[in-house]
Design a protein around this motif. Structure first.
Motif, PDB file in Angstrom:
ATOM      1  N   VAL A 151       0.912  -1.130   0.140  1.00  0.00           N
ATOM      2  CA  VAL A 151      -0.006  -0.091  -0.096  1.00  0.00           C
ATOM      3  C   VAL A 151       0.752   1.041   0.118  1.00  0.00           C
ATOM      4  O   VAL A 151       1.784   1.631   0.900  1.00  0.00           O
ATOM      5  N   PRO A 152       0.699   2.262  -0.865  1.00  0.00           N
ATOM      6  CA  PRO A 152       1.676   3.203  -1.113  1.00  0.00           C
ATOM      7  C   PRO A 152       1.324   4.235   0.329  1.00  0.00           C
ATOM      8  O   PRO A 152       0.311   4.212   0.682  1.00  0.00           O
ATOM      9  N   GLN A 153       2.470   4.443   0.852  1.00  0.00           N
ATOM     10  CA  GLN A 153       2.584   5.473   2.037  1.00  0.00           C
ATOM     11  C   GLN A 153       1.546   6.559   1.996  1.00  0.00           C
ATOM     12  O   GLN A 153       0.947   6.899   2.950  1.00  0.00           O
ATOM     13  N   ARG A 154       1.519   7.204   0.684  1.00  0.00           N
ATOM     14  CA  ARG A 154       0.374   8.324   0.657  1.00  0.00           C
ATOM     15  C   ARG A 154      -0.909   7.919   0.859  1.00  0.00           C
ATOM     16  O   ARG A 154      -1.799   8.935   0.888  1.00  0.00           O
ATOM     17  N   HIS A 155      -1.360   6.526   0.838  1.00  0.00           N
ATOM     18  CA  HIS A 155      -2.767   6.298   1.001  1.00  0.00           C
ATOM     19  C   HIS A 155      -2.909   5.255   2.178  1.00  0.00           C
ATOM     20  O   HIS A 155      -4.252   4.911   2.401  1.00  0.00           O
ATOM     21  N   GLU A 156      -1.954   5.340   2.896  1.00  0.00           N
ATOM     22  CA  GLU A 156      -2.160   4.450   4.225  1.00  0.00           C
ATOM     23  C   GLU A 156      -2.935   5.391   4.931  1.00  0.00           C
ATOM     24  O   GLU A 156      -2.763   6.672   5.364  1.00  0.00           O
ATOM     25  N   ARG A 157      -3.981   4.719   5.828  1.00  0.00           N
ATOM     26  CA  ARG A 157      -4.953   5.270   6.728  1.00  0.00           C
ATOM     27  C   ARG A 157      -5.465   4.906   7.795  1.00  0.00           C
ATOM     28  O   ARG A 157      -5.905   3.341   7.212  1.00  0.00           O
ATOM     29  N   ASP A 158      -5.600   4.983   8.561  1.00  0.00           N
ATOM     30  CA  ASP A 158      -6.250   4.371   9.943  1.00  0.00           C
ATOM     31  C   ASP A 158      -7.838   4.883   9.898  1.00  0.00           C
ATOM     32  O   ASP A 158      -7.994   6.113   9.746  1.00  0.00           O
TER      33      ASP A 158
END
Length: 196
Positions: free
Chosen positions: A61-68
């Motif tokens: 998962v690209p870091q820019r789209h990682e989200r909790d």
């Protein structure tokens, strides 16, 4: 013997012709890949079924789209080999304990800028799908969609609820400068999911 200047011009003209000829094909492939992934997302969320990952490969998962999300969440990403797009699947649990699903489509390369022709073709495809499904009586317009300047956005809803009892929205948004794009399907959190 052919003059050198003539040869140079022919090679330059051929290069320009190939470039012009290749761009519509690239745009067409971009739209076809998007269409394929959007349908997989839509069907998965609307039918509460497992995402169809056949022919796709897992990726980080690209870091820019990682989200909790919510109380807890898990994300996984899938990509079609050679495609400009990837799918981000998110399963998240809200405060009421309901697990909800999102299936979003993003550009694989953060630096990729969508051209105006590509934007127009993608929007056209989304709107055609919207009209097709609304005409079939299975979907309806999202009447509460608010413009978010400078984004161009569109959305439609599944009529009724999915098998889990969730309201499902299908959305599409991009910025005119081509630097932002997002589309996909998701179970909304505006109302509780209640199976009928």
């Amino acid at each position: 013997m052919v003059p050198k200047l003539f040869k140079t011009r022919c090679i330059a003209a051929l290069a320009v012709a190939l470039w012009l000829w290749g761009n519509p094909i690239h745009a067409q492939n971009l739209v076809q890949d998007f269409e394929n992934l959007f349908e997989r997302c839509r069907v998965s969320v609307e039918t509460s079924s497992v995402f169809d990952s056949r022919g796709l490969q897992r990726q980080e998962v690209p870091q820019r789209h990682e989200r909790d999300w919510g109380m807890s969440s898990a994300q996984e990403a899938w990509v079609s080999p050679g495609s400009e797009w990837y799918v981000l699947l998110t399963e998240w649990t809200s405060r009421d304990g309901t697990k909800r699903h999102l299936c979003n489509i993003f550009l694989n390369e953060e630096e990729y800028i969508l051209g105006s022709v590509e934007q127009a073709l993608l929007l056209r495809h989304f709107l055609m799908k919207q009209v097709e499904l609304i005409s079939a009586g299975t979907h309806e317009n999202e009447v509460q969609l608010s413009p978010i300047s400078p984004l161009i956005n569109a959305a439609f809803l599944l009529s009724g609820k999915n098998p889990k009892g969730c309201i499902v929205i299908n959305s599409f948004a991009f910025s005119p400068d081509g630097m932002f794009f997002s589309a996909g399907s998701g179970e909304q959190a505006v109302k509780p999911c209640e199976a009928e």
